[in-house]
Write a protein that holds these residues in place. Structure first.
Motif, PDB file in Angstrom:
ATOM      1  N   MET A   1       1.002  -1.064   0.088  1.00 51.16           N
ATOM      2  CA  MET A   1       0.084  -0.009   0.113  1.00 51.16           C
ATOM      3  C   MET A   1       1.037   1.339  -0.137  1.00 51.16           C
ATOM      4  SD  MET A   1      -2.839   1.178   2.640  1.00 51.16           S
ATOM      5  CE  MET A   1      -4.283   0.854   2.161  1.00 51.16           C
ATOM      6  N   THR A   2       0.781   2.369  -0.973  1.00 51.40           N
ATOM      7  CA  THR A   2       1.355   3.427  -0.848  1.00 51.40           C
ATOM      8  C   THR A   2       0.754   4.396   0.211  1.00 51.40           C
ATOM      9  OG1 THR A   2       1.622   3.104  -3.455  1.00 51.40           O
ATOM     10  CG2 THR A   2       2.063   5.395  -2.308  1.00 51.40           C
ATOM     11  N   THR A   3       1.634   5.095   0.730  1.00 55.36           N
ATOM     12  CA  THR A   3       1.343   6.060   1.953  1.00 55.36           C
ATOM     13  C   THR A   3       1.216   7.450   0.909  1.00 55.36           C
ATOM     14  OG1 THR A   3       2.438   4.839   3.505  1.00 55.36           O
ATOM     15  CG2 THR A   3       2.031   7.415   3.979  1.00 55.36           C
TER      16      THR A   3
END
Length: 64
Positions: A1-3
């Motif tokens: 998951m990308t922050t």
């Protein structure tokens, strides 16, 4: 998951999602042509137009 840490990152991510939605709805519309489902073709073409507007909004908002 990308922050996602900034508004710019959020808009860039949203832009990508909207572009993908346009592509997917177009694929569905094309498939409905093949399956002779004109009502569904119209529905998915409408969704392509709606999502295309979202793409334009992302581009516009990223310009600020």
């Amino acid at each position: 998951m990308t922050t996602i840490a900034t508004l710019e990152e959020l808009l860039a991510h949203a832009h990508g999602l909207e572009l993908e939605a346009v592509e997917r709805y177009q694929e569905l519309a094309d498939q409905m042509v093949v399956h002779n489902q004109p009502d569904l073709v119209k529905l998915f073409q409408t969704m392509v137009r709606v999502e295309s507007l979202h793409v334009e909004m992302c581009i516009r908002d990223r310009a600020y």
